[in-house]
Design a protein around this motif. Structure first.
Motif, short mmCIF file in Angstrom:
data_model
loop_
_atom_site.label_atom_id
_atom_site.label_comp_id
_atom_site.label_asym_id
_atom_site.label_seq_id
_atom_site.Cartn_x
_atom_site.Cartn_y
_atom_site.Cartn_z
N ALA A 40 0.85 -1.19 0.00
CA ALA A 40 0.00 0.00 0.00
C ALA A 40 0.88 1.24 0.00
O ALA A 40 1.97 1.25 0.59
N SER A 41 0.40 2.26 -0.69
CA SER A 41 1.06 3.56 -0.66
C SER A 41 0.02 4.60 -0.28
O SER A 41 -1.10 4.58 -0.79
N LEU A 42 0.39 5.46 0.63
CA LEU A 42 -0.51 6.49 1.15
C LEU A 42 0.23 7.80 1.16
O LEU A 42 1.38 7.89 1.63
N GLY A 43 -0.40 8.82 0.65
CA GLY A 43 0.26 10.13 0.62
C GLY A 43 -0.75 11.25 0.60
O GLY A 43 -1.95 11.04 0.44
N GLY A 44 -0.25 12.45 0.78
CA GLY A 44 -1.15 13.59 0.75
C GLY A 44 -0.45 14.87 1.14
O GLY A 44 0.75 14.89 1.48
N LYS A 45 -1.22 15.94 1.05
CA LYS A 45 -0.71 17.26 1.39
C LYS A 45 -1.83 18.07 2.02
O LYS A 45 -2.95 18.11 1.51
N ALA A 46 -1.53 18.72 3.15
CA ALA A 46 -2.51 19.54 3.85
C ALA A 46 -1.80 20.77 4.42
O ALA A 46 -0.76 20.64 5.09
N ASP A 47 -2.36 21.93 4.13
CA ASP A 47 -1.79 23.20 4.63
C ASP A 47 -0.32 23.33 4.25
O ASP A 47 0.51 23.80 5.05
N GLY A 48 0.01 22.88 3.07
CA GLY A 48 1.37 23.04 2.57
C GLY A 48 2.36 22.00 3.03
O GLY A 48 3.51 22.02 2.62
N SER A 49 1.94 21.07 3.90
CA SER A 49 2.84 20.05 4.41
C SER A 49 2.43 18.69 3.84
O SER A 49 1.26 18.32 3.90
#
Length: 507
Positions: A257-266
């Motif tokens: 599994a691969s999980l990623g993301g971006k929130a508030d620039g981080s």
């Protein structure tokens, strides 16, 4: 005359055989009637438009509704169509359009409301029903089945930006048997070569995003359940009392599994791998049990909050839970186990608090295996009893016996192990400050403690004064073992409530 008799007998046998064959033929209406009986018995309201043409029963606008208790919400789903085609061999084929759409909606005073559409496509899907109306046998297989979210509206608004969710199964097959008598007995056996889950979203205004890509290979499972013909999903206690029970196993060979993301620039990204695992579950009117095990697994994570990646791995894992929940005048068996084997973290993580490598960086292991007997005074699945328990200071039951079959904690060069057994007198709540008085023995072995304390002093984590207090405590409760830097301790509690450590009374 003999010839005439033989012909008549042969003709009679032929008619008997034909009658038996005809009576064994399964009709499309038989399958549809059982579906309706099964779902309505589970508390669902099911309706559909029926059209019988030749050997095929076409069901369209199949709607299934469920109302939650006390008007707390509703849910429904609508399948465009399904066809049930009668075959010459007395079986029935289940035919799904390709593609076909499934609409759903829900409403809840707290969670809000929503609706959406799932689009299903398939390749090589074959599903056949045989048997008789009271004993249906299902067989199915497929090369590929894809279920994707085509539309979604939450509280009157569609998600902004790109939104993707789909599940893809490949190389699946299985059988299911439903036998209807005083209860409904269900047996299942299934497997699938692989299962993929894809999820992603992008918010155009904020730039926030997330994604999940998972693949599970070599899935297999079995299941067995006994269900009342009429069930109230809101009354689990009543269903269990009427004989509902079930058990099942699930296993897989490998998962990534691969999980990623971006929130508030981080942003962050994680990669997970597993070499397989297994889960077994069972529930009846008295017990609930889970047994899970996992092989080697790794987790690799990078984040904008840290200048280096974080790597965590396990050599093996395990979990066991067997708890009674039915009220009983007699103590019942329970068990609990937890295993975190060969836990290792990357050297960069070690460098945060041990940059000089003073401590051993060997993998850590925790193993705990306990069982015993307890009397349950409250049915936790009864809403009224559960609410009363939450508002009361009275324990939900009584602990009568506890066996510590295995205790092991190994990390940073030290190792603690032990075992023991205790019984408890629930009529004596004074000797140990409100806790039922125990009676029994606990054996403990500690290795490498003094060496660890020396290293912690060297690192500045422990002061000389604190270290002296710790060593005095070990000397009070333990005796030197046969190997260097080992301590053995036997803690005993007798029937009078006296506590001794290695024969010396401490209470």
């Amino acid at each position: 005359m003999t010839v005439h008799f033989t012909r008549r007998a042969t003709t009679a046998l032929a008619f008997i055989f034909m009658a038996q064959t005809a009576s064994a033929d399964l009709m499309a209406q038989d399958v549809w009637a059982d579906w309706k009986s099964y779902l309505s018995g589970m508390g669902y309201d099911i309706t559909a438009k029926e059209n019988m043409s030749g050997d095929t029963l076409t069901l369209s606008d199949i709607e299934v509704k469920l109302a939650m208790p006390q008007e707390t919400g509703t849910g429904s789903g609508v399948i465009e169509s399904i066809s049930l085609r009668e075959n010459s061999d007395g079986t029935v084929n289940i035919v799904f359009p390709n593609p076909h759409r499934i609409s759903f909606s829900f409403s809840d005073p707290e969670a809000g409301s929503g609706e959406g559409v799932l689009e299903a496509t398939h390749d090589g899907l074959i599903a056949t029903v045989s048997g008789d109306p009271m004993n249906l046998h299902y067989e199915y297989s497929f090369d590929m089945v894809n279920l994707a979210l085509a539309n979604l509206v939450i509280d009157g608004e569609a998600p902004k930006g790109d939104f993707v969710f789909e599940v893809i199964g490949r190389g699946g097959k299985g059988i299911s048997d439903m036998k209807v008598g005083s209860m409904r007995d269900v047996e299942q056996d299934y497997s699938m070569q692989s299962l993929d889950v894809n999820f992603s979203f992008i918010e155009p205004e904020s730039g926030n995003n997330g994604n999940l890509r998972a693949n599970i290979a070599g899935l297999a499972g079995t299941g067995s359940s006994t269900l009342p013909k009429q069930m109230d999903p809101t009354d689990l206690t009543g269903m269990l009392a009427s004989g509902m029970k079930g058990s099942g196993t699930f296993s897989y060979d490998k998962a990534t599994a691969s999980l990623g993301g971006k929130a508030d620039g981080s942003g962050f990204a994680s990669e997970l791998t597993s070499d397989g695992g297994e889960l077994t579950a069972m529930m009846d009117g008295e017990h609930l049990s889970y047994v899970a095990s996992g092989k080697a697994s790794t987790l690799h994570t990078t984040t904008d909050q840290l200048p280096f990646p974080v790597d965590v791995s396990f050599g093996y894992t395990g979990f066991k839970l067997d708890v009674p929940f039915a009220q009983s005048e007699e103590p019942q068996d329970f068990a609990f186990g937890l295993t975190l084997g060969e836990l290792a973290v990357s050297e960069m993580v070690w460098g945060l608090f041990d940059p000089t490598g003073t401590l051993p960086h060997d993998p850590a292991t925790l193993e705990l295996d306990v069982d015993g007997k307890a009397k349950v005074d409250v049915n936790i699945f009864d809403p009224e009893q559960a609410e009363a328990m939450a508002m009361s200071d009275t324990p939900p039951g009584e602990l009568h016996a506890l066996n510590i079959n295995k205790l092991l904690l190994s990390m940073v060069g030290a190792r603690l192990s032990g075992d023991g057994a205790f019984t408890f007198d629930n009529s004596d709540l004074e000797s140990f400050g409100g806790v039922p008085r125990p009676e029994g023995k606990l054996n403990l072995q500690l290795a490498g403690a003094n060496t660890l304390i020396d290293k912690l002093i060297q690192m500045g984590f422990v002061s000389d004064q604190d270290a002296m207090g710790a060593r005095m405590m070990m000397g009070m409760f333990g005796v030197p073992g046969s190997e260097p830097d080992t301590i053995n301790s036997t803690i005993e509690i007798n029937a009078e409530g006296h506590v001794t450590a290695n024969g010396q009374r401490i209470k």
